[in-house]
Write a protein that holds these residues in place. Structure first.
Motif, mmCIF file in Angstrom:
data_model
loop_
_atom_site.group_PDB
_atom_site.id
_atom_site.type_symbol
_atom_site.label_atom_id
_atom_site.label_comp_id
_atom_site.label_asym_id
_atom_site.label_seq_id
_atom_site.Cartn_x
_atom_site.Cartn_y
_atom_site.Cartn_z
ATOM 1 N N VAL A 1 6.315 15.493 -4.860
ATOM 2 C CA VAL A 1 7.495 16.361 -4.957
ATOM 3 C C VAL A 1 7.090 17.790 -5.309
ATOM 4 O O VAL A 1 7.618 18.762 -4.744
ATOM 5 C CB VAL A 1 8.491 15.795 -5.991
ATOM 6 C CG1 VAL A 1 9.595 16.803 -6.294
ATOM 7 C CG2 VAL A 1 9.097 14.500 -5.480
ATOM 8 N N ASP A 2 6.143 17.943 -6.241
ATOM 9 C CA ASP A 2 5.674 19.286 -6.609
ATOM 10 C C ASP A 2 5.053 19.998 -5.416
ATOM 11 O O ASP A 2 5.172 21.222 -5.278
ATOM 12 C CB ASP A 2 4.645 19.201 -7.742
ATOM 13 C CG ASP A 2 5.280 18.804 -9.070
ATOM 14 O OD1 ASP A 2 6.516 18.933 -9.185
ATOM 15 O OD2 ASP A 2 4.552 18.354 -9.961
ATOM 16 N N LEU A 3 4.406 19.233 -4.533
ATOM 17 C CA LEU A 3 3.763 19.821 -3.361
ATOM 18 C C LEU A 3 4.775 20.233 -2.295
ATOM 19 O O LEU A 3 4.645 21.290 -1.670
ATOM 20 C CB LEU A 3 2.769 18.819 -2.766
ATOM 21 C CG LEU A 3 2.065 19.225 -1.462
ATOM 22 C CD1 LEU A 3 1.144 20.426 -1.700
ATOM 23 C CD2 LEU A 3 1.281 18.042 -0.889
ATOM 24 N N VAL B 1 0.842 -1.204 0.000
ATOM 25 C CA VAL B 1 0.000 0.000 0.000
ATOM 26 C C VAL B 1 0.877 1.253 0.000
ATOM 27 O O VAL B 1 0.644 2.203 -0.765
ATOM 28 C CB VAL B 1 -0.945 -0.004 1.214
ATOM 29 C CG1 VAL B 1 -1.633 1.364 1.360
ATOM 30 C CG2 VAL B 1 -2.004 -1.077 1.066
ATOM 31 N N LEU B 2 1.914 1.259 0.832
ATOM 32 C CA LEU B 2 2.789 2.427 0.924
ATOM 33 C C LEU B 2 3.622 2.604 -0.346
ATOM 34 O O LEU B 2 3.742 3.720 -0.875
ATOM 35 C CB LEU B 2 3.701 2.293 2.140
ATOM 36 C CG LEU B 2 3.007 2.313 3.504
ATOM 37 C CD1 LEU B 2 4.007 2.023 4.614
ATOM 38 C CD2 LEU B 2 2.338 3.655 3.749
ATOM 39 N N LEU B 3 4.203 1.519 -0.846
ATOM 40 C CA LEU B 3 5.009 1.622 -2.063
ATOM 41 C C LEU B 3 4.148 1.978 -3.267
ATOM 42 O O LEU B 3 4.548 2.786 -4.118
ATOM 43 C CB LEU B 3 5.742 0.306 -2.321
ATOM 44 C CG LEU B 3 6.950 0.009 -1.423
ATOM 45 C CD1 LEU B 3 7.414 -1.429 -1.589
ATOM 46 C CD2 LEU B 3 8.095 0.970 -1.707
ATOM 47 N N GLY B 4 2.963 1.396 -3.342
ATOM 48 C CA GLY B 4 2.055 1.744 -4.426
ATOM 49 C C GLY B 4 1.634 3.203 -4.364
ATOM 50 O O GLY B 4 1.553 3.886 -5.399
ATOM 51 N N GLY B 5 1.397 3.691 -3.139
ATOM 52 C CA GLY B 5 1.060 5.101 -2.988
ATOM 53 C C GLY B 5 2.174 6.010 -3.473
ATOM 54 O O GLY B 5 1.925 7.013 -4.159
ATOM 55 N N MET B 6 3.427 5.645 -3.148
ATOM 56 C CA MET B 6 4.563 6.435 -3.620
ATOM 57 C C MET B 6 4.698 6.364 -5.142
ATOM 58 O O MET B 6 4.971 7.371 -5.807
ATOM 59 C CB MET B 6 5.852 5.928 -2.966
ATOM 60 C CG MET B 6 6.050 6.433 -1.559
ATOM 61 S SD MET B 6 6.301 8.225 -1.541
ATOM 62 C CE MET B 6 6.217 8.532 0.218
ATOM 63 N N ALA B 7 4.507 5.182 -5.706
ATOM 64 C CA ALA B 7 4.649 5.010 -7.151
ATOM 65 C C ALA B 7 3.610 5.829 -7.920
ATOM 66 O O ALA B 7 3.912 6.416 -8.960
ATOM 67 C CB ALA B 7 4.527 3.533 -7.514
ATOM 68 N N PHE B 8 2.395 5.902 -7.405
ATOM 69 C CA PHE B 8 1.326 6.600 -8.118
ATOM 70 C C PHE B 8 1.319 8.105 -7.856
ATOM 71 O O PHE B 8 0.826 8.871 -8.680
ATOM 72 C CB PHE B 8 -0.030 6.000 -7.748
ATOM 73 C CG PHE B 8 -0.348 4.723 -8.468
ATOM 74 C CD1 PHE B 8 -0.729 4.739 -9.805
ATOM 75 C CD2 PHE B 8 -0.247 3.502 -7.822
ATOM 76 C CE1 PHE B 8 -1.009 3.553 -10.479
ATOM 77 C CE2 PHE B 8 -0.521 2.312 -8.489
ATOM 78 C CZ PHE B 8 -0.904 2.340 -9.826
ATOM 79 N N THR B 9 1.859 8.536 -6.719
ATOM 80 C CA THR B 9 1.752 9.966 -6.368
ATOM 81 C C THR B 9 3.092 10.681 -6.335
ATOM 82 O O THR B 9 3.133 11.876 -6.017
ATOM 83 C CB THR B 9 1.075 10.126 -4.991
ATOM 84 O OG1 THR B 9 1.925 9.571 -3.960
ATOM 85 C CG2 THR B 9 -0.276 9.430 -4.954
ATOM 86 N N GLY B 10 4.212 9.987 -6.643
ATOM 87 C CA GLY B 10 5.542 10.562 -6.498
ATOM 88 C C GLY B 10 5.720 11.947 -7.099
ATOM 89 O O GLY B 10 6.111 12.894 -6.390
ATOM 90 N N PRO B 11 5.445 12.158 -8.394
ATOM 91 C CA PRO B 11 5.643 13.491 -8.989
ATOM 92 C C PRO B 11 4.783 14.568 -8.340
ATOM 93 O O PRO B 11 5.235 15.695 -8.137
ATOM 94 C CB PRO B 11 5.251 13.268 -10.456
ATOM 95 C CG PRO B 11 5.524 11.815 -10.701
ATOM 96 C CD PRO B 11 5.141 11.141 -9.414
ATOM 97 N N TRP B 12 3.547 14.244 -8.008
ATOM 98 C CA TRP B 12 2.674 15.230 -7.368
ATOM 99 C C TRP B 12 3.177 15.561 -5.959
ATOM 100 O O TRP B 12 3.107 16.707 -5.517
ATOM 101 C CB TRP B 12 1.247 14.693 -7.306
ATOM 102 C CG TRP B 12 0.700 14.288 -8.641
ATOM 103 C CD1 TRP B 12 0.974 14.877 -9.856
ATOM 104 C CD2 TRP B 12 -0.178 13.200 -8.929
ATOM 105 N NE1 TRP B 12 0.303 14.231 -10.867
ATOM 106 C CE2 TRP B 12 -0.418 13.202 -10.343
ATOM 107 C CE3 TRP B 12 -0.812 12.232 -8.151
ATOM 108 C CZ2 TRP B 12 -1.245 12.270 -10.968
ATOM 109 C CZ3 TRP B 12 -1.641 11.305 -8.771
ATOM 110 C CH2 TRP B 12 -1.849 11.324 -10.160
#
Length: 446
Positions: free
Chosen positions: A316-318, A303-314
């Protein structure tokens, strides 16, 4: 959660590990966000090189004091503990001397003259770490994490707060270097003062030395290879990338790796006592309970790794300014690459709990060699994208070696591996497809 039975102690310890790791990551993230606004990307690149060298020295000289105390029948014997502490203290002093000798050659190798100044200073933290009491390992042996966790968090908060203050004053990498020393000193003082148990003294008992060296010789080799797999990327990329890009990579790695670091922390601190008291080969009941625990741990990590994979660019922008924008795409590839590692995270602990440090070494060595070879080939052939993708490929290729180790100790769970392998493939395809445009921007780093 109450009582002294193993299940209750496991639940309490797991809760404290989660609290400790979560608190530590919140402190690190807060300081990271502050420091990236005070300092510059090159500062984090240079500090990454300092960390690679000092952590490398620690891991290349690890003789398995912690696992030895955790699994040994003499793990509560004062003579055994004093011997372990003496070896640990001597090792810390020797490592600091080595940093003095390595400072100038490393500065020449990476073409960074400031390393000759920062390395000897950072090496003082190795001396301080060597003086930490064995009461820390005793608490882990008995799954008593409450007070230890709180002391760790307080020490980190003190060290990182002082690091931010120093960064404001000095505006240089020296703040990061000295901050690491202050964190180690705070932990030393707090654990000596507030952890229960008899204080350590210098003692070298022949029988204890023999047992620890015999068990630790394979741990030494295993952790040396673990360093290659966990820090070798920065050692290689530090030579191939500019300091600025390395600093951005370090930010991306920090965010992407926190789920797998949580899993490694739980496996390291919890699984040896669990496998020691409930070996999977002893009964079907133990194997069933371990399956439930493994599914819960792997599910949470996915769940945590998937969350990072799907939201990583957003993410960092935040959190960061434009200088660190490329870290978002790096997070996607790194988080996907860590999924195969999460699947087999607990298997090597079964070997260590059974005293099979040689088996753990064989797996660690194979993983490290494959991972570093693929990292170098991937980067030189396909640039940074190839280097980042090599993580997942390497862990997939060496998983059969891990399965062989798990089979030897009757710890392999085929149903678990199949289910999570399918999930890993789905997450990887989905995340890369979603962020294909951001990932394509990494082709510039060749």
């Amino acid at each position: 959660m109450s009582g002294n039975q193993l299940t209750a102690r496991i639940l309490r310890s797991t809760s404290w590990v989660l609290v400790g790791f979560g608190g530590a990551q919140i402190i690190r993230l807060a300081s990271n966000l502050i420091l990236t606004r005070i300092l510059f990307p090159e500062a984090f690149g240079l500090m990454a090189l300092v960390t690679v060298i000092t952590v490398g020295l620690m891991m290349f000289s690890d003789v398995g004091i912690g696992p030895s105390i955790s699994q040994s029948k003499r793990g509560d014997d004062p003579a055994f503990l004093n011997t372990a502490w003496t070896i640990q203290a001597m090792r810390g002093l020797i490592l600091w001397v080595i940093t003095l000798l390595m400072a100038w050659p490393m500065a020449r190798f990476y073409d960074q003259p400031d390393l000759a100044i920062y390395l000897p200073i950072a090496g003082l933290a190795l001396v301080i770490t060597g003086l930490q009491p064995t009461r820390i390992e005793t608490a882990r042996r008995h799954l008593a994490f409450g007070r230890l966790t709180m002391l760790d968090l307080i020490a980190q908060l003190i060290g990182l707060s002082l690091m931010v203050v120093l960064a404001v004053i000095t505006q240089s990498v020296m703040a990061l270097v000295v901050g690491g020393i202050l964190s180690a000193a705070a932990r030393l003082i707090l654990t000596w003062r507030y952890l229960p148990g008899a204080p350590n003294r210098f003692q070298l008992e022949r029988a204890a030395v023999h047992e620890q060296v015999h068990f630790g010789k394979w741990i030494f080799l295993s952790t040396a290879f673990t360093f290659v797999s966990s820090q070798g990327d920065k050692a290689i990329l530090g030579k191939l990338l500019t300091l600025g890009v390395l600093g951005v990579y370090n930010i991306g790695f920090f965010l992407a790796s926190f789920p797998i670091m949580l899993g490694m922390t739980m496996a390291h601190q919890l699984m040896i006592p669990i496998f020691r008291d409930r070996p999977p080969g002893a009964s079907a009941v133990y194997r069933a309970r371990l399956r439930k625990m493994r599914f819960l741990m792997s599910g949470g990590l996915f769940v945590l790794l998937g969350g990072m994979a799907f939201t990583g660019p957003w993410l960092v922008d935040l959190l960061y300014d434009d200088r660190y924008g490329q870290a978002g795409a790096m997070i996607v590839l790194l988080a996907c690459g860590f999924l195969p590692q999460a699947i087999g995270l607990s298997y090597d602990r079964a070997a260590l709990a059974a005293g099979d440090s040689r088996g753990a070494f064989v797996f660690s060595g194979t993983r490290s060699l494959v991972q570093m070879a693929l990292l170098y080939i991937g980067f030189t052939r396909f640039g940074l994208i190839g280097g980042l993708a090599s993580y997942g490929v390497a862990m997939t290729l060496v998983h059969p070696v891990l399965i062989g180790l798990a089979l030897r100790h009757r710890a392999w769970d085929v149903l678990h591996d199949v289910i999570f392998a399918i999930l890993a493939l789905g997450i990887t395809i989905g995340a890369i497809t979603l962020h294909a445009e951001a990932i394509a921007g990494l082709w510039a780093f060749r």
